[in-house]
Design a protein around this motif. Structure first.
Motif, short mmCIF file in Angstrom:
data_model
loop_
_atom_site.label_atom_id
_atom_site.label_comp_id
_atom_site.label_asym_id
_atom_site.label_seq_id
_atom_site.Cartn_x
_atom_site.Cartn_y
_atom_site.Cartn_z
N PHE A 1 3.01 25.03 4.10
CA PHE A 1 1.60 25.44 3.28
C PHE A 1 0.75 23.56 3.18
CE2 PHE A 1 -2.03 26.25 0.38
CZ PHE A 1 -2.50 28.09 0.17
N ASP A 2 -0.48 23.85 2.21
CA ASP A 2 -1.50 23.36 2.49
C ASP A 2 -0.80 21.23 1.79
OD1 ASP A 2 -3.45 24.49 3.75
OD2 ASP A 2 -3.76 24.68 1.76
N GLY A 3 -0.61 20.14 2.69
CA GLY A 3 0.00 19.23 1.48
C GLY A 3 -1.07 18.66 0.20
N VAL A 4 -2.24 18.90 0.19
CA VAL A 4 -2.98 19.03 -0.71
C VAL A 4 -3.85 20.28 -0.57
CG1 VAL A 4 -4.95 17.16 -2.05
CG2 VAL A 4 -2.93 16.20 -1.30
N HIS A 5 -4.04 20.79 -1.59
CA HIS A 5 -4.63 21.78 -2.25
C HIS A 5 -6.21 21.88 -2.95
CE1 HIS A 5 -6.27 25.47 -0.88
NE2 HIS A 5 -6.24 26.19 -2.58
N GLY A 6 -6.78 21.40 -2.83
CA GLY A 6 -8.23 21.75 -4.40
C GLY A 6 -8.73 22.33 -4.65
N TYR A 7 -9.57 23.01 -5.34
CA TYR A 7 -9.31 24.26 -5.68
C TYR A 7 -10.78 24.09 -6.86
CZ TYR A 7 -10.72 28.66 -7.51
OH TYR A 7 -11.74 29.86 -8.04
N GLY B 1 1.12 -1.18 0.06
CA GLY B 1 -0.22 -0.25 -0.03
C GLY B 1 1.18 1.33 -0.34
N GLY B 2 -0.15 2.13 -0.92
CA GLY B 2 1.08 3.47 -0.86
C GLY B 2 0.27 4.81 -1.46
N ALA B 3 0.40 5.68 -1.33
CA ALA B 3 -0.76 6.69 -1.43
C ALA B 3 -0.37 7.20 -2.98
CB ALA B 3 -0.10 7.76 -0.93
N GLY B 4 -2.10 7.45 -3.34
CA GLY B 4 -1.64 7.02 -5.04
C GLY B 4 -1.10 8.86 -4.84
N VAL B 5 -1.77 9.84 -4.12
CA VAL B 5 -0.77 11.02 -4.14
C VAL B 5 -0.98 11.42 -3.31
CG1 VAL B 5 -1.32 13.79 -5.17
CG2 VAL B 5 -2.36 11.70 -6.66
N LEU B 6 0.09 11.64 -3.10
CA LEU B 6 0.54 12.65 -1.97
C LEU B 6 1.41 13.54 -2.03
CD1 LEU B 6 1.48 11.90 1.36
CD2 LEU B 6 4.43 10.96 0.36
N GLY B 7 0.59 14.39 -0.99
CA GLY B 7 1.70 16.19 -1.21
C GLY B 7 1.75 16.53 0.62
N GLU B 8 3.35 16.80 0.06
CA GLU B 8 3.75 17.15 1.73
C GLU B 8 4.35 18.82 0.82
OE1 GLU B 8 7.89 16.46 4.39
OE2 GLU B 8 6.78 14.89 2.25
N ASN C 1 -14.39 -1.23 3.98
CA ASN C 1 -14.61 -0.87 5.27
C ASN C 1 -13.53 1.07 5.03
OD1 ASN C 1 -16.16 -1.57 6.45
ND2 ASN C 1 -15.01 -2.89 7.59
N SER C 2 -12.81 0.28 4.11
CA SER C 2 -11.97 1.45 3.75
C SER C 2 -12.44 3.23 3.21
CB SER C 2 -11.37 1.66 2.90
OG SER C 2 -12.06 1.16 1.64
N SER C 3 -11.81 4.60 3.67
CA SER C 3 -11.77 6.31 3.67
C SER C 3 -11.81 6.69 2.33
CB SER C 3 -11.76 6.73 5.18
OG SER C 3 -12.01 6.05 5.95
N GLY C 4 -13.22 7.17 1.90
CA GLY C 4 -12.77 7.86 1.45
C GLY C 4 -11.93 9.16 0.80
N VAL C 5 -11.72 9.66 2.65
CA VAL C 5 -10.60 11.03 2.75
C VAL C 5 -10.58 10.43 4.22
CG1 VAL C 5 -10.02 13.11 3.36
CG2 VAL C 5 -11.22 12.87 1.30
N LEU C 6 -9.08 10.38 4.95
CA LEU C 6 -8.42 10.42 5.42
C LEU C 6 -7.36 11.18 5.81
CD1 LEU C 6 -7.60 8.81 8.41
CD2 LEU C 6 -5.49 7.41 7.02
N GLY C 7 -7.62 11.98 6.73
CA GLY C 7 -6.68 13.05 7.93
C GLY C 7 -6.03 12.41 8.86
N VAL C 8 -5.09 13.00 8.85
CA VAL C 8 -4.02 11.97 10.12
C VAL C 8 -2.97 13.43 10.21
CG1 VAL C 8 -1.59 10.62 11.27
CG2 VAL C 8 -3.92 9.48 9.20
N GLY C 9 -3.35 14.42 11.76
CA GLY C 9 -2.74 15.11 12.06
C GLY C 9 -1.86 14.51 13.40
N LYS C 10 -0.22 14.91 13.16
CA LYS C 10 0.11 14.68 14.72
C LYS C 10 -0.22 15.43 16.30
CE LYS C 10 5.01 14.42 16.04
NZ LYS C 10 6.43 14.14 16.14
N VAL D 1 -8.31 15.95 9.79
CA VAL D 1 -9.06 16.87 8.68
C VAL D 1 -9.68 18.08 9.67
CG1 VAL D 1 -11.27 16.55 7.02
CG2 VAL D 1 -9.49 14.39 7.69
N ALA D 2 -9.40 19.21 8.63
CA ALA D 2 -9.82 20.37 8.81
C ALA D 2 -10.49 21.01 7.85
CB ALA D 2 -8.61 21.85 9.09
N GLY D 3 -11.74 21.52 7.75
CA GLY D 3 -12.50 22.29 6.84
C GLY D 3 -12.57 23.55 7.30
#
Length: 463
Positions: free
Chosen positions: A280-286, A269-276, A303-312, A317-319
């Motif tokens: 600023f935002d690791g992944v930014h969508g507009y 398993g690996g990220a299809g798209v990884l932003g770092e 039971n997989s998630s469409g969007v997963l956010g992990v914060g140390k 996930v922030a909206g």
């Protein structure tokens, strides 16, 4: 020698004739040739077509062989009496300095191209320059030793110390500059064409394998009709790495498909798209669409998630929204939003919470009422905007009917909700909630000790 009759004169001669030129007079043994007036003496070859000697009447002697004959290595001189012979020593001086070159004449017309000759062997001196007009290669070199040899080797400077691929047609080698340089004004500077393999390949041990640069155009442009325009493969590092100082490092644009698409197929398993990002935002969508989302995640397995956010230490996930929904959760048959924490609150909010009045779970409305002492003193109405949801009377219509009887109209249906009422500051009173309409209720407080309806402070909660 034969002396024959000509139109100019008549003469007879013996087998040998000796001519003394100039002003010398003839002797008795000489053969004298006397042409007619205005004529001269002509001696030809055996065929009579080539003039070998001509003596004109004025004494001028013409010998054509001196001009077009075989060259000799001694000069000829003429004596004071007109006798022709070798020059005396010291008569001919040394060769003088070369005079200035004359102007170059106009270039003559090019001749017809001759047939191509067979390939020969040999060498040429450097520097070498040549020009030709041919439909074939102007310069062709062949090396049939394809296992280790190359066709042409060009060296600039001391060379790189590297080895070329076995069987290379052209090898350019330089220690300080381009190994091979190609330039064109309106065409391709360097063109590589591979029928079944790579057209152009760049390799480097510690530098860039391929580099493209342009001031106003594309640094590197790739196009393919039925396959990937650009394909990159990395074994232990990123297949593609892009950097930009003041613009997007990677930008993808598509008319009807994804602008950027990432896929990972590894078993671990690996990220299809990884932003770092460092700041600023690791992944930014507009999105500029009124019905789409800036970032969307989809999961179609288990039971997989469409969007997963992990914060140390911050939000996983922030909206954030200026005037709309910061974060929205929608599900057809599962949880719209699910919160879990092993040692802390699963759900926390620092603002009012709103829920549709026909749904259960959260408080829809609350009121603390002091009859005859201010009415609705504190309140909350989940159906109002957050800025006024807790500002008394919170949109409620309050009225005191009589002693111990009040009425509240909430402004939204409460006849299908759960209501809880509590009398404050006394245990000797009772409280009763009576529905009056779909949106309003009557609250009766009764003081048991006096056996009469009396005003009492109370709280009313609608769930």
């Amino acid at each position: 020698m034969t002396i024959r009759r000509t139109r100019m004169f008549q003469a007879t001669a013996s087998a040998f004739v000796s001519l003394t030129l100039g002003a010398a007079s003839a002797t008795a043994a000489d053969v004298v040739v006397q042409p007619n007036s205005g004529s001269g003496l002509v001696v030809t070859d055996a065929s009579g077509s080539q003039i070998r000697l001509r003596v004109n009447e004025d004494g001028e002697v013409i010998i054509p062989v001196l001009v077009n004959g075989a060259p000799r290595n001694l000069p000829a001189c003429v004596s004071a009496t007109g006798q022709l012979g070798p020059c005396a020593p010291g008569v001919v001086g040394s060769v003088g300095p070369q005079g200035p070159a004359g102007a170059t004449g106009a270039t003559g017309p090019a001749g017809a191209t001759g047939p191509q000759g067979p390939i020969g062997s040999g060498s040429f001196a450097l520097p070498y320059a040549g020009a030709t007009v041919t439909s074939h290669a102007a310069f062709s070199v062949s090396n049939t030793e394809a296992s280790t040899g190359v066709g042409i080797y060009g060296l600039g400077g001391a060379g790189s110390g590297m080895n070329a691929d076995s069987g290379a047609g052209v090898w350019g080698d330089s220690s300080v500059s381009d190994g091979v340089f190609g330039s064109s004004k309106d065409g391709v500077g360097v063109l590589g064409n591979g029928a079944n393999v790579v057209g152009v390949r760049g390799m480097s041990t510690n530098g860039r394998g391929v580099e493209g640069y342009s001031t106003n155009g594309y640094g590197v442009y790739a196009s393919s009709a039925n396959n990937y325009a650009v394909y990159a493969h990395g074994i232990n590092v990123a297949a593609v790495h892009a950097e930009s100082t003041n613009a997007d490092a990677v930008q993808g644009v598509s008319v009807s498909f994804a602008g950027v698409y990432g896929k990972s197929t590894g078993p671990k398993g690996g990220a299809g798209v990884l932003g770092e990002s460092a700041a600023f935002d690791g992944v930014h969508g507009y999105t500029s669409s009124t019905s789409a989302v800036g970032v969307a995640g989809f999961a179609d397995q288990g039971n997989s998630s469409g969007v997963l956010g992990v914060g140390k230490a911050g939000s996983g996930v922030a909206g954030v929204s200026t005037s709309g929904t910061g974060a929205s959760g929608i599900s057809t048959s599962g949880f719209g939003v699910f919160g879990h924490s092993d040692s802390n609150y699963a759900f926390v909010t620092d603002g009012p919470v709103q829920q549709n009045p026909n749904q259960g779970g959260w408080v829809k409305a609350m009121a603390f009422v002091v009859p005859g002492g201010g009415g609705v003193v504190r309140c909350f109405n989940s159906q109002l905007a957050a800025s006024v949801a807790s500002v008394p009377p919170c949109g409620f219509a309050y009225s005191r009917l009589s002693s111990g009887q009040t009425q509240i109209d909430f402004g939204f249906p409460v006849d299908n909700r759960f209501l809880s009422a509590t009398v404050h500051y006394t245990y000797r009173s009772t409280i009763t909630v009576i529905p009056m309409s779909s949106t309003s209720v009557q609250i009766n407080t009764y003081y048991v000790s006096n056996d009469a309806s009396e005003d009492e402070s109370y709280s009313l909660i609608v769930f």
